[in-house]
Scaffold this motif. Structure first.
Motif, short mmCIF file in Angstrom:
data_model
loop_
_atom_site.label_atom_id
_atom_site.label_comp_id
_atom_site.label_asym_id
_atom_site.label_seq_id
_atom_site.Cartn_x
_atom_site.Cartn_y
_atom_site.Cartn_z
N GLN A 56 -5.94 20.00 -6.32
CA GLN A 56 -5.50 20.57 -5.04
C GLN A 56 -5.12 19.48 -4.03
OE1 GLN A 56 -9.18 22.74 -4.80
NE2 GLN A 56 -8.11 24.70 -4.93
N ALA A 57 -5.22 18.22 -4.44
CA ALA A 57 -4.82 17.13 -3.55
C ALA A 57 -3.31 17.18 -3.31
CB ALA A 57 -5.21 15.79 -4.17
N ARG A 58 -2.89 16.70 -2.15
CA ARG A 58 -1.49 16.86 -1.74
C ARG A 58 -0.68 15.58 -1.80
NH1 ARG A 58 -0.89 21.66 2.62
NH2 ARG A 58 -2.34 23.11 1.65
N PHE A 59 -1.25 14.51 -2.33
CA PHE A 59 -0.44 13.30 -2.45
C PHE A 59 0.54 13.44 -3.60
CE2 PHE A 59 -4.89 12.21 -3.86
CZ PHE A 59 -4.72 12.53 -5.19
N THR A 60 1.62 12.66 -3.54
CA THR A 60 2.59 12.64 -4.63
C THR A 60 2.16 11.58 -5.64
OG1 THR A 60 3.96 11.05 -3.46
CG2 THR A 60 4.48 13.38 -3.15
N THR A 61 2.61 11.75 -6.87
CA THR A 61 2.21 10.83 -7.94
C THR A 61 2.69 9.41 -7.64
OG1 THR A 61 2.39 12.67 -9.48
CG2 THR A 61 2.23 10.47 -10.43
N LYS A 62 3.88 9.28 -7.09
CA LYS A 62 4.40 7.94 -6.77
C LYS A 62 3.48 7.23 -5.79
CE LYS A 62 8.56 5.62 -5.03
NZ LYS A 62 7.89 4.90 -3.94
N GLU A 63 3.05 7.93 -4.73
CA GLU A 63 2.15 7.33 -3.76
C GLU A 63 0.81 7.00 -4.40
OE1 GLU A 63 2.13 6.90 -0.27
OE2 GLU A 63 4.06 7.72 0.36
N LEU A 64 0.31 7.90 -5.22
CA LEU A 64 -0.99 7.68 -5.86
C LEU A 64 -0.94 6.45 -6.76
CD1 LEU A 64 -3.86 8.76 -6.36
CD2 LEU A 64 -2.90 10.15 -8.21
N ARG A 65 0.09 6.36 -7.59
CA ARG A 65 0.20 5.21 -8.50
C ARG A 65 0.29 3.89 -7.74
NH1 ARG A 65 4.43 8.16 -12.49
NH2 ARG A 65 2.95 8.91 -14.08
N GLU A 66 0.90 3.95 -6.57
CA GLU A 66 1.07 2.73 -5.78
C GLU A 66 -0.27 2.10 -5.44
OE1 GLU A 66 3.87 1.30 -2.02
OE2 GLU A 66 3.59 3.42 -2.46
N LEU A 67 -1.29 2.93 -5.25
CA LEU A 67 -2.62 2.38 -4.98
C LEU A 67 -3.08 1.49 -6.13
CD1 LEU A 67 -4.56 5.45 -3.52
CD2 LEU A 67 -3.56 3.52 -2.27
N GLY A 68 -2.76 1.90 -7.35
CA GLY A 68 -3.20 1.14 -8.51
C GLY A 68 -2.49 -0.18 -8.69
N SER A 69 -1.40 -0.39 -7.94
CA SER A 69 -0.65 -1.65 -8.07
C SER A 69 -1.02 -2.66 -6.99
CB SER A 69 0.85 -1.38 -8.01
OG SER A 69 1.22 -0.90 -6.72
N LEU A 70 -1.96 -2.33 -6.12
CA LEU A 70 -2.34 -3.26 -5.05
C LEU A 70 -3.09 -4.46 -5.64
CD1 LEU A 70 -3.65 -0.76 -2.34
CD2 LEU A 70 -1.45 -1.94 -2.38
#
Length: 455
Positions: free
Chosen positions: A205-219
């Motif tokens: 039910q989270a409202r973030f998009t997958t692109k934004e979510l994946r970006e966290l993993g690239s920090l």
């Protein structure tokens, strides 16, 4: 000539102007796009994260519209009592389209929400995006992250992801952006080592998009931590086959992080689910020190229910990102329950009846939903209503040049040349700092730069 004022120069306002001038007459349409700020583009300038250059490049598309021969940008004009009331504005134009967004943040409604160190995410975004109101309100001096080691971001949408990412980014990654130098300096000295993103419901039910979510993993130098036990509380996480494709991709990203925990690095972003904040607690210094959260569980109807079990999460900074609300504009009708202006296909309704010449588009029309592109069909619907009314609207006598009337009323509008002067000043500021373009963060600086256009 049909003369239309569009109030607000963000995407919905610019899309409305574009639709108006793209049509073939008669009558021919001329549009003035008014904004309270001396800078155009609305949330594209002041809401999109500075490290999201691709999205910020949308400004180039908006610029093309504002440079159209029958469109004028008119900045530095505030609509409201004591400045330019809506009824007076309507005297100057055949029609007015209000595209004023949803300026207020939703609140949590929990004890301690107003403690020092507790802010809306929008305030934080405005600070690092150089919105001039932030300096006026005193947040520039506060610096948000000074003395902060652990932060809690309440919400699991794209804005929450943005602020979590900015908190975790290093100065070297932010230096090439247009972030104001003061904010960059504060973030460079940041001691934030842990960021908790807290959602009261589950990953499906989270409202973030997958692109934004994946970006966290690239920090760089940043761990993403998820608790498999929390994820498993969501039945759709266990079996995501029935989820929409976008949500299913989110679940798969989270599943990958749960299966392959990263080695401990300099910073951690913890994604927490099924936790509902119920209170913010102060430390000995009177500032926020922790967030008390209640564990929730799915109620089987798309919501959650409390369990009576609680957890305290340490935090010297709390940023709530739980949605927006429209605010009333004195002189226009307003529905406080919906946070919108009552309308029918974009026509403003007064006592249930369309008000001749008054229209709305964007969030103030439909509520804070959708993405930037959603504003295009929303604006088109409103403009089609306006154009259908045009034969009656154009009969009203209005000044040949409303801008001259604005000046006669004592206003000092910032025209396109003034905005271009601001752009040049920001480019020069960046050069002086050894950076690219750097935003001017205060009203005085923006006004001084705009005045250069008039000599």
């Amino acid at each position: 000539m049909l003369q239309v004022a569009v109030v607000g120069s963000g995407p919905s306002g610019v899309y409305a102007a574009q639709t108006l001038v793209q049509r073939d007459g008669p009558p021919e349409v001329r549009v003035d796009v008014l904004d309270r700020l001396p800078c155009p583009y609305g949330l594209v300038r002041y809401g999109v994260a500075p490290d999201h250059e691709k999205i910020k490049s949308l400004q180039n598309n908006l610029r093309t519209v504002l440079e159209h021969e029958r469109v004028r940008f008119v900045g530095g004009v505030e609509i409201g009592p004591g400045t330019l009331p809506p009824d007076r504005l309507l005297d100057l134009y055949h029609a007015v389209v209000y595209c004023v967004g949803a300026a207020a943040d939703r609140r949590l409604g929990v004890p301690g929400e107003d403690l020092p160190g507790s802010h809306s995410a929008t305030e934080f975004v405005s600070w690092y995006s150089a919105h001039p109101d932030v300096l006026t309100d005193g947040f520039q001096q506060d610096g948000f992250v000074r003395g902060v080691e652990s932060a809690v971001v309440i919400g699991v949408g794209n804005v929450a992801v943005d602020v979590a990412r900015i908190l975790a980014r290093g100065a070297a990654e932010l230096r090439p952006t247009d972030m104001p130098d003061a904010a960059l300096g504060v973030l460079a000295d940041s001691r934030v080592r842990e960021v908790h993103m807290v959602g009261r419901r589950g990953p499906s039910q989270a409202r973030f998009t997958t692109k934004e979510l994946r970006e966290l993993g690239s920090l760089p130098d940043t761990d993403i931590v998820v608790d498999p036990a929390e994820l498993a509380l969501d039945p759709a996480y266990t079996d995501p086959s029935g989820l929409p494709a976008a949500t299913r991709r989110n679940v798969e990203v989270l599943r990958g992080w749960a299966r392959n925990p990263a080695p401990e690095r300099a910073r951690r972003i913890r994604l927490r689910f099924f936790l509902r904040p119920v209170a913010l607690h102060a430390g000995a210094d009177g500032r926020v020190a922790s967030v008390r959260c209640e564990r929730t569980l799915p109620d089987g109807r798309g919501g959650v229910t409390g369990t009576g079990r609680f957890e305290d999460v340490d935090a010297q900074l709390v940023l709530r990102s739980v949605g927006y609300r429209g605010v009333p504009l004195d002189g226009l009708p307003f529905d406080p329950a919906l946070g919108t202006v009552p309308h029918a296909a974009g026509r403003v309704l007064r006592d249930g009846v369309p008000s001749p010449g008054e229209y709305v588009a964007g969030w103030i029309k439909r509520g804070p939903t959708g993405v930037i592109g959603t504003n295009r069909p929303c604006a088109k619907e409103t403009v089609l209503s306006l154009l259908a009314d045009a034969p009656d609207l154009v009969r009203k006598a209005v000044p040949d040049d409303p801008l001259a009337a604005l000046r006669a009323a004592g206003l000092r509008p910032v025209e396109w040349a003034g905005w271009q002067a601001i752009e040049r000043a920001e480019a020069e500021l960046g050069r002086s700092l050894g950076r690219g373009v750097v935003k001017i963060p205060d009203w005085a600086g923006l006004r001084a730069a705009a005045r250069e256009a008039s000599g």
